[in-house]
Design a protein around this motif. Structure first.
Motif, mmCIF file in Angstrom:
data_model
loop_
_atom_site.group_PDB
_atom_site.id
_atom_site.type_symbol
_atom_site.label_atom_id
_atom_site.label_comp_id
_atom_site.label_asym_id
_atom_site.label_seq_id
_atom_site.Cartn_x
_atom_site.Cartn_y
_atom_site.Cartn_z
ATOM 1 N N ALA A 69 1.764 -101.837 -26.800
ATOM 2 C CA ALA A 69 2.797 -102.862 -27.401
ATOM 3 C C ALA A 69 2.251 -102.895 -28.739
ATOM 4 O O ALA A 69 0.999 -102.802 -28.987
ATOM 5 N N VAL A 70 3.144 -102.936 -29.815
ATOM 6 C CA VAL A 70 3.005 -102.875 -31.072
ATOM 7 C C VAL A 70 3.537 -104.349 -31.785
ATOM 8 O O VAL A 70 4.561 -104.599 -31.471
ATOM 9 N N ILE A 71 2.394 -105.031 -32.286
ATOM 10 C CA ILE A 71 2.741 -106.314 -32.800
ATOM 11 C C ILE A 71 2.447 -106.571 -34.156
ATOM 12 O O ILE A 71 1.463 -106.276 -34.567
ATOM 13 N N GLU A 72 3.555 -106.797 -34.851
ATOM 14 C CA GLU A 72 3.514 -106.831 -36.536
ATOM 15 C C GLU A 72 3.260 -108.444 -37.008
ATOM 16 O O GLU A 72 3.773 -109.418 -36.498
ATOM 17 N N THR A 73 2.094 -108.806 -37.750
ATOM 18 C CA THR A 73 1.897 -109.946 -38.339
ATOM 19 C C THR A 73 2.125 -109.903 -39.630
ATOM 20 O O THR A 73 2.523 -108.799 -40.346
ATOM 21 N N ASN A 74 1.815 -110.796 -40.353
ATOM 22 C CA ASN A 74 2.119 -111.013 -41.770
ATOM 23 C C ASN A 74 1.092 -110.058 -42.589
ATOM 24 O O ASN A 74 1.367 -109.432 -43.756
ATOM 25 N N ASP A 75 -0.088 -109.746 -42.205
ATOM 26 C CA ASP A 75 -0.929 -108.878 -42.861
ATOM 27 C C ASP A 75 -1.383 -107.650 -41.995
ATOM 28 O O ASP A 75 -2.460 -107.049 -42.446
ATOM 29 N N GLY A 76 -0.929 -107.385 -40.724
ATOM 30 C CA GLY A 76 -1.486 -106.018 -40.121
ATOM 31 C C GLY A 76 -0.666 -105.929 -38.577
ATOM 32 O O GLY A 76 0.259 -106.794 -38.626
ATOM 33 N N LEU A 77 -1.260 -105.109 -38.137
ATOM 34 C CA LEU A 77 -0.789 -104.656 -36.875
ATOM 35 C C LEU A 77 -1.766 -104.756 -35.532
ATOM 36 O O LEU A 77 -2.843 -104.755 -35.909
ATOM 37 N N VAL A 78 -1.440 -105.486 -34.455
ATOM 38 C CA VAL A 78 -2.292 -105.595 -33.385
ATOM 39 C C VAL A 78 -1.692 -104.591 -32.414
ATOM 40 O O VAL A 78 -0.167 -104.544 -32.053
ATOM 41 N N ILE A 79 -2.324 -103.815 -31.834
ATOM 42 C CA ILE A 79 -1.874 -102.836 -30.775
ATOM 43 C C ILE A 79 -2.599 -103.060 -29.746
ATOM 44 O O ILE A 79 -3.855 -103.117 -29.370
ATOM 45 N N VAL A 80 -1.464 -103.203 -28.459
ATOM 46 C CA VAL A 80 -2.226 -103.190 -27.210
ATOM 47 C C VAL A 80 -2.372 -101.686 -26.439
ATOM 48 O O VAL A 80 -1.306 -101.319 -26.231
ATOM 49 N N ASP A 81 -3.508 -101.554 -26.047
ATOM 50 C CA ASP A 81 -3.937 -100.185 -25.432
ATOM 51 C C ASP A 81 -3.551 -99.038 -26.311
ATOM 52 O O ASP A 81 -2.802 -98.774 -27.102
ATOM 53 N N THR A 82 -4.614 -98.094 -25.816
ATOM 54 C CA THR A 82 -4.432 -96.714 -26.580
ATOM 55 C C THR A 82 -4.377 -95.165 -25.845
ATOM 56 O O THR A 82 -5.121 -94.498 -26.350
ATOM 57 N N HIS A 83 -3.932 -95.403 -24.773
ATOM 58 C CA HIS A 83 -3.561 -94.233 -24.078
ATOM 59 C C HIS A 83 -4.781 -93.324 -23.344
ATOM 60 O O HIS A 83 -5.980 -93.818 -23.482
ATOM 61 N N SER A 84 -4.551 -92.391 -23.006
ATOM 62 C CA SER A 84 -5.709 -91.549 -22.600
ATOM 63 C C SER A 84 -6.256 -90.655 -23.414
ATOM 64 O O SER A 84 -7.403 -89.890 -22.960
ATOM 65 N N LYS A 85 -5.926 -90.480 -24.448
ATOM 66 C CA LYS A 85 -6.617 -89.417 -25.448
ATOM 67 C C LYS A 85 -6.129 -89.864 -26.994
ATOM 68 O O LYS A 85 -5.201 -90.381 -27.176
ATOM 69 N N PRO A 86 -7.143 -89.425 -27.855
ATOM 70 C CA PRO A 86 -6.790 -89.647 -29.133
ATOM 71 C C PRO A 86 -5.790 -89.058 -29.820
ATOM 72 O O PRO A 86 -4.944 -89.606 -30.669
ATOM 73 N N SER A 87 -5.148 -87.763 -29.224
ATOM 74 C CA SER A 87 -4.201 -87.185 -29.826
ATOM 75 C C SER A 87 -2.953 -88.115 -29.511
ATOM 76 O O SER A 87 -1.923 -87.941 -30.474
ATOM 77 N N ALA A 88 -2.913 -88.717 -28.527
ATOM 78 C CA ALA A 88 -1.606 -89.495 -28.068
ATOM 79 C C ALA A 88 -1.731 -90.745 -28.957
ATOM 80 O O ALA A 88 -0.726 -91.204 -29.489
ATOM 81 N N ALA A 89 -2.939 -91.465 -29.380
ATOM 82 C CA ALA A 89 -3.051 -92.536 -30.191
ATOM 83 C C ALA A 89 -2.507 -92.254 -31.628
ATOM 84 O O ALA A 89 -1.689 -92.861 -32.351
ATOM 85 N N ARG A 90 -2.803 -90.754 -31.970
ATOM 86 C CA ARG A 90 -2.445 -90.356 -33.500
ATOM 87 C C ARG A 90 -1.089 -90.364 -33.636
ATOM 88 O O ARG A 90 -0.250 -90.697 -34.189
#
Ligand SMILES: [Zn+2]
Ligand SMILES: [Zn+2]
Length: 367
Positions: A69-90
């Motif tokens: 889940a990607v949540i935008e706020t006034n000053d940044g992003l909050v991201i829920v969960d980062t998958h199985s591997k760094p390449s996926a997060a990138r």
């Protein structure tokens, strides 16, 4: 990385035996290796589910990725969960740039399973001061040697198992009955080999902040509630709820696949989902599968309730486990098979036998 620990130090902490380990297919959680995926890269479909909130729905890969889940706020992003591997997060981070270029302030991990946190390092390395939030129990599970299919010790287990898995794929390619199968297995092999290389380099990045009961974040003009509702998919599940938009991200405590019960609490799980249903919800972002309306919760809870009841009844009637696997599976099929088989992975017939086995073990035998 979080707390400046190396993987080696963490492993020493966890005191695991570095024995050769073979991954039981039952332990693969949401990773459904049987499904063959054609070539391509880590990819997500960003779907807007509320004002400034996106579900990042993971495309199926040989080594499965969780949704985010990607949540935008006034000053940044909050991201829920980062998958199985760094390449996926990138890959997801690159896609996010099309909707917001704000810095990532916080990561939230819904639970400790491998396919939900192994990309944490990507956000930590490029966002100084990043907070990674989860439940106290999940943080403990991430370093426990025997917590289940996730955490630092499980990285070592995967590293020990992957060479065997790769050898098996090579054998299967040689025996492939047709060009299509061969092409799919060849793609799976490439993905398995790339995953092994990534895993060798992984810098396990642990949560920096925990909650042990429901809490509220005031995050750049947005309220984000962190709900701790009880045991279910694991003993540390966290639900992320945005009350203004009535959107909740559930991790694998609610999925649009068949649930994975191996690290779960089948009887309590239905009650926990019932507690979630008390919230006003317009859209839920599941750990796997497409975003769904609130009605999905009753369907999902119904499956857990009916499964437990059917296994208990079959056991009381004297059925063996093997008999149950056929009888209970057929008995529940009219109500659940179609709704639980909407994707090429995580389908009813792929998993119902294992679910029955887990309920038998955890509820009937109380092992
Ligand atoms: Zn998962
Ligand atoms: Zn999970």
């Amino acid at each position: 990385m979080a707390e400046g620990w190396t993987r080696r130090q963490l492993l020493a902490q966890a005191t695991i035996a570095a024995a050769v380990y073979t991954l039981d297919p039952h332990e693969l959680c949401c990773g459904v290796n049987a499904y063959a995926q054609t070539a391509g890269s880590e990819k997500f479909n960003l779907k807007k589910v509320g004002d400034g909130i996106w579900a990042a729905v993971a495309e199926v890969r040989y080594k499965v990725n969780s949704n985010a889940a990607v949540i935008e706020t006034n000053d940044g992003l909050v991201i829920v969960d980062t998958h199985s591997k760094p390449s996926a997060a990138r890959a997801l981070y690159t896609e996010i740039q099309a909707v917001s270029k704000k810095p990532v302030r916080k990561i939230i991990n819904t639970h400790f399973h491998w396919d939900h946190w192994q990309g944490n390092e990507v956000y930590a390395s490029s966002n100084p001061g990043l907070e990674i939030i989860t439940t106290e129990q999940t943080k403990q599970n991430l370093t426990k040697p025997d917590a289940g299919v996730g955490g630092v010790p499980f990285i070592e287990k995967q590293l020990a198992a992957l060479p065997g898995e790769i050898a098996k794929l090579k054998e299967d390619i040689d025996k492939a009955p047709n060009p299509e199968t061969k092409a799919r297995l060849t793609s799976n092999l490439a993905q398995a080999e790339a995953y092994l290389q990534e895993l060798k380099q992984l810098k396990p990045t642990l949560p920096t902040r925990t909650v042990s009961k429901t809490a509220t974040l005031q995050e750049g003009g947005r309220e984000i509630q962190l709900h701790v509702l009880g045991r279910g998919h694991t003993d540390g599940d966290l639900y992320i709820y945005m009350p203004r938009e009535k959107v909740v991200a559930t991790g694998d405590a609610v999925v649009d696949w068949m649930p994975f019960l191996n690290d779960g609490y089948p009887e309590e799980w239905a009650q926990t989902v019932a507690a979630l249903e008390k919230l006003e919800i317009v859209q839920l972002i599941p750990g796997h599968g497409e975003p769904a309306p609130k009605t999905h919760l009753a369907f999902f809870r119904g499956y857990l309730t009916d499964l437990v009841a059917a296994v208990k009844k079959a056991a009381a009637d004297g059925a063996t486990l093997d008999e149950m696997k056929t009888k209970v599976a057929d008995q529940l099929a009219p109500k659940y098979e179609k709704g639980m088989s909407r994707y090429p992975v995580g389908q009813y017939r792929d998993r119902v036998g294992l679910n029955i086995e887990m309920v038998h073990k955890k509820v009937v035998k109380k092992a």
